[in-house]
Design an enzyme around this catalytic site. Sequence first.
Site, PDB file in Angstrom:
ATOM      1  N   GLN A 156      59.368  38.940  29.412  1.00 38.91           N
ATOM      2  CA  GLN A 156      58.615  38.226  28.375  1.00 38.91           C
ATOM      3  C   GLN A 156      59.383  37.018  27.809  1.00 38.91           C
ATOM      4  O   GLN A 156      58.802  35.988  27.501  1.00 38.91           O
ATOM      5  CB  GLN A 156      58.281  39.204  27.230  1.00 38.91           C
ATOM      6  CG  GLN A 156      57.661  38.587  25.992  1.00 38.91           C
ATOM      7  CD  GLN A 156      56.206  38.195  26.192  1.00 38.91           C
ATOM      8  OE1 GLN A 156      55.316  39.033  26.214  1.00 38.91           O
ATOM      9  NE2 GLN A 156      55.957  36.899  26.361  1.00 38.91           N
ATOM     10  N   HIS A 214      52.669  35.826  34.991  1.00 38.93           N
ATOM     11  CA  HIS A 214      52.002  35.042  33.958  1.00 38.93           C
ATOM     12  C   HIS A 214      52.313  33.595  34.342  1.00 38.93           C
ATOM     13  O   HIS A 214      53.478  33.194  34.326  1.00 38.93           O
ATOM     14  CB  HIS A 214      52.595  35.337  32.584  1.00 38.93           C
ATOM     15  CG  HIS A 214      52.147  36.629  31.977  1.00 38.93           C
ATOM     16  ND1 HIS A 214      52.474  37.843  32.500  1.00 38.93           N
ATOM     17  CD2 HIS A 214      51.396  36.867  30.866  1.00 38.93           C
ATOM     18  CE1 HIS A 214      51.923  38.787  31.742  1.00 38.93           C
ATOM     19  NE2 HIS A 214      51.274  38.231  30.747  1.00 38.93           N
ATOM     20  N   GLU A 217      50.310  29.624  31.519  1.00 42.30           N
ATOM     21  CA  GLU A 217      49.479  30.020  30.366  1.00 42.30           C
ATOM     22  C   GLU A 217      49.754  29.019  29.245  1.00 42.30           C
ATOM     23  O   GLU A 217      50.471  29.297  28.284  1.00 42.30           O
ATOM     24  CB  GLU A 217      49.788  31.451  29.918  1.00 42.30           C
ATOM     25  CG  GLU A 217      48.774  31.933  28.870  1.00 42.30           C
ATOM     26  CD  GLU A 217      49.097  33.319  28.312  1.00 42.30           C
ATOM     27  OE1 GLU A 217      50.156  33.877  28.680  1.00 42.30           O
ATOM     28  OE2 GLU A 217      48.315  33.813  27.477  1.00 42.30           O
ATOM     29  N   ASP A 313      44.029  42.024  29.045  1.00 40.84           N
ATOM     30  CA  ASP A 313      45.294  41.463  28.560  1.00 40.84           C
ATOM     31  C   ASP A 313      45.808  42.186  27.312  1.00 40.84           C
ATOM     32  O   ASP A 313      46.885  42.767  27.335  1.00 40.84           O
ATOM     33  CB  ASP A 313      45.161  39.950  28.303  1.00 40.84           C
ATOM     34  CG  ASP A 313      46.496  39.218  28.300  1.00 40.84           C
ATOM     35  OD1 ASP A 313      47.539  39.875  28.497  1.00 40.84           O
ATOM     36  OD2 ASP A 313      46.498  37.992  28.101  1.00 40.84           O
TER      37      ASP A 313
END
Length: 431
Positions: A156, A214, A217, A313
Amino acid sequence: MTTAPPLLIRNATLPDGRTGIDLLALDGRIAAVGAALAAPPDTPSIAAAGWLLSPPFVDAHFHLDSTLSHGLPRVNASGTLLEGIALWGELKPLLTEEALVERALAYCDWAVARGLLAIRSHVDICDDRLLAVRALLEVKRLVAGYLDLQLVAFPQDGLLRSPQALTNLKRALDLGVDVVGGIPHFERTSEQGAQSVKLLCELAAERGLRVDLHCDETDDPLSRHVETLALHTQRLGLQGRVTGSHLTSMHSMDNYYVSKLIPLIREAGLHVVANPLINITLQGRHDSYPKRRGMTRVPELLAAGVNVGFGHDCVMDPWYALGSADMLEVAAMGLHVAQMCSVAGQQQCFDAVTVNNARVLGLEGYGLEVGCRADFVLLQARSPQEALRLRAQRLLVVRGGRVLSRMAPATAELALPGRPAGVDFTRQAAG
Ligand code: FE2
């Protein structure tokens, strides 16, 4: 688990429009599908009464480690992706394994009741304790009898931006996490983003794993990591095993560049996952008016032959305060945002939360054909379009031939002069 008893479903409608169909499940598998089936004596049967029998919903993009944490330790005031990431960073040191497991299991209960029987969840590995990884591996074990949970090792805070991320990501894979994740647009520079994509694809190729990043985004039209993802997928022979999640920058890209990019995505066999509820909520936050919608170019990708799925999500977490594991809500938002309101467009959006997502996960034995696992959901609707319009009740949820959940049909008791007492929300289009 012991062998499932036989089960016969009578008189269902299928997503392809066939009506009056029976389905026989034997030993947890679909043994026959057709009209007026004969079944072994004493086989329990359930009358589908013409309602829609669908393969179960699949979610190709979720975060089970942050779900149901809304308000901990505070809410996201700006509503942006970046404040959500910062807020999750504040929450991480306060997490306990017990609380993570409890919340994830509660969400899985919701999922099953909604006919959602397979979830790909990212799990944040930017925590040297790997607390969330251990918790979700335990959850995967606990729910294995009723829900397929696939985990993605997700850095992340950035693979190269966060000092221990690469080491932790490898540790997570060693512990049994299934898929390689990443977040190239969040690295310090575009160059480091591209470097992370290369590294992650090579790591997946070495270990024989799938990839789900990811990717892009952002509303920045110059965020082009998906082209790097397509390049390395093609170079390493990973076609069909790699997913670009979000791809929201494509919403804002120059049309000429996109006319080159989409064929590259198709050539690499990339799967694309849009997250309609979250994209429409988080993107366009720096716009005044007109405000961009932010979702990637779903109809154009589908028209080019790219497999596109929709993910939920987030549900009740630092990024999104709403949600209830309802993939029909996800698909309905997708069709509105992409203006896919035609009959065919709605069918594609229904597919995006069922068969297309099953392809993203690489699920085996998924579907309503003979030999598939006897997993299905009976919806209080007569067609996929009506299921979307009504967010239809899940009357029955079955996995491996066993009934996991039942829900009463939606109706209301009316007290209107000269009108019937009950109300039926289903109605077919005329003509
Ligand atoms: Fe995500």
